[in-house]
Design a protein around this motif. Structure first.
Motif, PDB file in Angstrom:
ATOM      1  N   THR A   1      17.384  99.287 -42.754  1.00 54.39           N
ATOM      2  CA  THR A   1      18.327  99.672 -41.704  1.00 54.39           C
ATOM      3  C   THR A   1      19.664 100.069 -42.318  1.00 54.39           C
ATOM      4  OG1 THR A   1      17.260  98.129 -40.163  1.00 54.39           O
ATOM      5  CG2 THR A   1      19.461  98.902 -39.582  1.00 54.39           C
ATOM      6  N   LEU A   2      20.065  99.354 -43.356  1.00 56.55           N
ATOM      7  CA  LEU A   2      21.290  99.696 -44.072  1.00 56.55           C
ATOM      8  C   LEU A   2      21.177 101.077 -44.713  1.00 56.55           C
ATOM      9  CD1 LEU A   2      24.068  98.699 -45.081  1.00 56.55           C
ATOM     10  CD2 LEU A   2      22.897  97.714 -47.052  1.00 56.55           C
ATOM     11  N   VAL A   3      20.021 101.361 -45.301  1.00 55.36           N
ATOM     12  CA  VAL A   3      19.779 102.689 -45.884  1.00 55.36           C
ATOM     13  C   VAL A   3      19.855 103.759 -44.803  1.00 55.36           C
ATOM     14  CG1 VAL A   3      18.061 104.158 -47.018  1.00 55.36           C
ATOM     15  CG2 VAL A   3      18.388 101.810 -47.793  1.00 55.36           C
ATOM     16  N   LEU A   4      19.322 103.454 -43.627  1.00 54.25           N
ATOM     17  CA  LEU A   4      19.346 104.405 -42.515  1.00 54.25           C
ATOM     18  C   LEU A   4      20.786 104.705 -42.082  1.00 54.25           C
ATOM     19  CD1 LEU A   4      17.488 106.014 -40.623  1.00 54.25           C
ATOM     20  CD2 LEU A   4      17.543 104.081 -39.047  1.00 54.25           C
ATOM     21  N   VAL A   5      21.632 103.686 -42.080  1.00 51.02           N
ATOM     22  CA  VAL A   5      23.048 103.882 -41.735  1.00 51.02           C
ATOM     23  C   VAL A   5      23.710 104.824 -42.744  1.00 51.02           C
ATOM     24  CG1 VAL A   5      25.295 102.745 -41.565  1.00 51.02           C
ATOM     25  CG2 VAL A   5      23.279 101.674 -40.548  1.00 51.02           C
ATOM     26  N   ILE A   6      23.409 104.615 -44.026  1.00 49.51           N
ATOM     27  CA  ILE A   6      23.963 105.488 -45.067  1.00 49.51           C
ATOM     28  C   ILE A   6      23.471 106.921 -44.871  1.00 49.51           C
ATOM     29  CG2 ILE A   6      24.115 105.911 -47.551  1.00 49.51           C
ATOM     30  CD1 ILE A   6      23.640 102.927 -47.980  1.00 49.51           C
ATOM     31  N   LEU A   7      22.198 107.066 -44.505  1.00 51.50           N
ATOM     32  CA  LEU A   7      21.637 108.394 -44.255  1.00 51.50           C
ATOM     33  C   LEU A   7      22.367 109.100 -43.115  1.00 51.50           C
ATOM     34  CD1 LEU A   7      17.773 107.801 -44.585  1.00 51.50           C
ATOM     35  CD2 LEU A   7      19.185 109.283 -46.015  1.00 51.50           C
ATOM     36  N   VAL A   8      22.694 108.355 -42.076  1.00 49.77           N
ATOM     37  CA  VAL A   8      23.416 108.939 -40.939  1.00 49.77           C
ATOM     38  C   VAL A   8      24.781 109.454 -41.388  1.00 49.77           C
ATOM     39  CG1 VAL A   8      24.532 108.432 -38.732  1.00 49.77           C
ATOM     40  CG2 VAL A   8      22.237 107.554 -39.193  1.00 49.77           C
ATOM     41  N   ILE A   9      25.504 108.636 -42.149  1.00 49.64           N
ATOM     42  CA  ILE A   9      26.843 109.018 -42.610  1.00 49.64           C
ATOM     43  C   ILE A   9      26.780 110.240 -43.519  1.00 49.64           C
ATOM     44  CG2 ILE A   9      28.851 108.270 -43.952  1.00 49.64           C
ATOM     45  CD1 ILE A   9      28.202 105.399 -43.061  1.00 49.64           C
ATOM     46  N   MET A  10      25.862 110.212 -44.487  1.00 54.00           N
ATOM     47  CA  MET A  10      25.746 111.330 -45.429  1.00 54.00           C
ATOM     48  C   MET A  10      25.292 112.603 -44.723  1.00 54.00           C
ATOM     49  SD  MET A  10      24.125 109.524 -48.829  1.00 54.00           S
ATOM     50  CE  MET A  10      24.257 111.037 -49.786  1.00 54.00           C
ATOM     51  N   SER A  11      24.358 112.464 -43.791  1.00 50.21           N
ATOM     52  CA  SER A  11      23.857 113.633 -43.066  1.00 50.21           C
ATOM     53  C   SER A  11      24.955 114.258 -42.216  1.00 50.21           C
ATOM     54  CB  SER A  11      22.674 113.238 -42.176  1.00 50.21           C
ATOM     55  OG  SER A  11      21.586 112.785 -42.952  1.00 50.21           O
ATOM     56  N   TYR A  12      25.757 113.421 -41.586  1.00 53.00           N
ATOM     57  CA  TYR A  12      26.851 113.920 -40.747  1.00 53.00           C
ATOM     58  C   TYR A  12      27.863 114.695 -41.592  1.00 53.00           C
ATOM     59  CZ  TYR A  12      30.952 113.923 -37.714  1.00 53.00           C
ATOM     60  OH  TYR A  12      32.043 114.306 -36.978  1.00 53.00           O
ATOM     61  N   ASN A  13      28.198 114.160 -42.757  1.00 53.03           N
ATOM     62  CA  ASN A  13      29.166 114.832 -43.634  1.00 53.03           C
ATOM     63  C   ASN A  13      28.628 116.167 -44.152  1.00 53.03           C
ATOM     64  OD1 ASN A  13      31.151 112.877 -43.431  1.00 53.03           O
ATOM     65  ND2 ASN A  13      30.370 111.680 -45.147  1.00 53.03           N
ATOM     66  N   LEU A  14      27.371 116.165 -44.583  1.00 53.87           N
ATOM     67  CA  LEU A  14      26.786 117.397 -45.122  1.00 53.87           C
ATOM     68  C   LEU A  14      26.544 118.439 -44.038  1.00 53.87           C
ATOM     69  CD1 LEU A  14      24.233 116.208 -47.831  1.00 53.87           C
ATOM     70  CD2 LEU A  14      26.232 117.652 -48.165  1.00 53.87           C
ATOM     71  N   ASN A  15      26.279 117.975 -42.840  1.00 52.35           N
ATOM     72  CA  ASN A  15      26.019 118.894 -41.733  1.00 52.35           C
ATOM     73  C   ASN A  15      27.200 119.841 -41.516  1.00 52.35           C
ATOM     74  OD1 ASN A  15      24.496 119.767 -39.291  1.00 52.35           O
ATOM     75  ND2 ASN A  15      26.264 118.898 -38.234  1.00 52.35           N
ATOM     76  N   LYS A  16      28.403 119.311 -41.618  1.00 47.08           N
ATOM     77  CA  LYS A  16      29.601 120.138 -41.434  1.00 47.08           C
ATOM     78  C   LYS A  16      29.826 121.070 -42.625  1.00 47.08           C
ATOM     79  CE  LYS A  16      32.299 116.615 -40.824  1.00 47.08           C
ATOM     80  NZ  LYS A  16      33.536 115.816 -40.575  1.00 47.08           N
ATOM     81  N   LYS A  17      29.481 120.605 -43.812  1.00 43.39           N
ATOM     82  CA  LYS A  17      29.747 121.386 -45.018  1.00 43.39           C
ATOM     83  C   LYS A  17      28.758 122.535 -45.201  1.00 43.39           C
ATOM     84  CE  LYS A  17      31.743 117.393 -47.376  1.00 43.39           C
ATOM     85  NZ  LYS A  17      33.128 117.855 -47.235  1.00 43.39           N
TER      86      LYS A  17
END
Length: 316
Positions: free
Chosen positions: A268-284
């Protein structure tokens, strides 16, 4: 803006470090798993147990004959033996007994499972349910000892625990992660349909990310591929988020049913990190250039996805 990005990066680093620490602690609290697969019904071909004081769990099944294990030590040691069986709903419980004898056939320890009050036991590392049987420990001299696992009809699955010193070097940790999915299916009879459903969202999200990463890698080589990536990324990213959201829903549905599972918490912790990283890359990704393709972050996200996949396989 830069402060916000730095905060996100620091949070990601913190979560990764925390995940590694929790994973290490969870492994320390577990037995080294071993699968006993084959015919070990005679003393002559007994399963050899090395380092008997190290905490190990031998998973096996009786199929009409007892199973023998062998310990040979050139120095005195503390012998610990315990027995467990899987607690699977709707499956007959075959209680096990264990007898330890020396090389002369003299009884050293006897664990009578037929007269024991077996108690429910939840194993936090893998998140599995057992019935815990008798256990015993004794300081013994150097020599050869045989451990016999049996019951009245020599039928049923069991987990033989040997040793009490917790030790998980890197290779053992990797082996444990590889064996856990096998144990889930063979020992605990996990439903393959649930397993497949869990991966519908993962296949969509990870497949889409693979395409996006491939396009960005090619974009590094030519302006033509860069233009293609800029045109395609906005469309396929929608499929990524569809798969990701489906993954989150299916994972949380599984996790809520077993929230005390340590590996589940880590995943679940890994999933949270995935959400954060995906959100940041999505904009870039909407503004990539030849000089700013964000390949390192994309590869890191890709690797983290595979870590999530591996842990999901292990937990389910």
């Amino acid at each position: 803006m830069k402060k916000g990005i730095n905060k996100n990066n620091n949070l990601i680093k913190f979560l990764i470090i925390l995940g590694i620490v929790i994973c290490s602690l969870s492994l320390v609290a577990a037995h080294q798993p071993r699968i006993t697969d084959g015919d070990y019904s005679l003393l002559e071909n007994a399963v050899l147990i090395e380092q008997p004081e190290i905490s190990q769990a031998f998973y096996g099944q009786l199929t009409g004959k007892p199973v023998y294990y062998k310990i040979t030590s050139d120095k005195p040691f503390k012998l610990y033996v315990g027995i467990l069986i899987p607690d699977i709903s709707g499956v007959q419980k075959n209680f096990m007994s264990v007898e330890v004898t020396d090389s002369a056939g003299n009884s050293v320890l006897f664990l009578n499972g037929s007269d024991y009050d077996w108690k429910p036991y939840f194993e936090e590392f893998g998140g599995d349910q057992y019935l815990e049987g008798p256990e015993a420990r004794k300081n013994v001299t150097a020599g050869t000892y045989y451990i016999k696992v049996f019951n009245s009809n020599n039928q049923g699955k069991y987990s033989l625990a040997v040793g009490e010193i917790e030790s998980f070097p890197p290779l053992e940790s990797l082996q444990a992660m590889v064996l856990l999915p096998i144990l889930k299916q063979q020992f605990f009879e996990k439903n393959i349909v649930v397993f497949l459903l869990q991966f519908v969202g993962i296949i969509i999200a990870l497949g889409t990310l693979t395409v996006m990463l491939s396009l960005n890698l090619k974009a590094k080589k030519s302006e033509e591929w860069l233009e293609t990536a800029l045109k395609v990324n906005p469309y396929i990213k929608n499929f990524y988020w569809i798969g990701f959201i489906l993954t989150i829903i299916l994972w949380l549905a599984h996790y809520i049913s077993n929230p005390l599972n340590i590996l589940g918490i880590i995943n679940t912790l890994v999933l949270v990190i995935l959400v954060i990283m995906s959100y940041n890359l999505n904009k870039k990704f909407a503004n990539i250039t030849m000089d700013k393709l964000y390949l390192k972050r994309s590869v890191a996200l890709y690797v983290l996805w595979w870590l999530f996949v591996f842990l999901t396989v292990t937990v389910i």
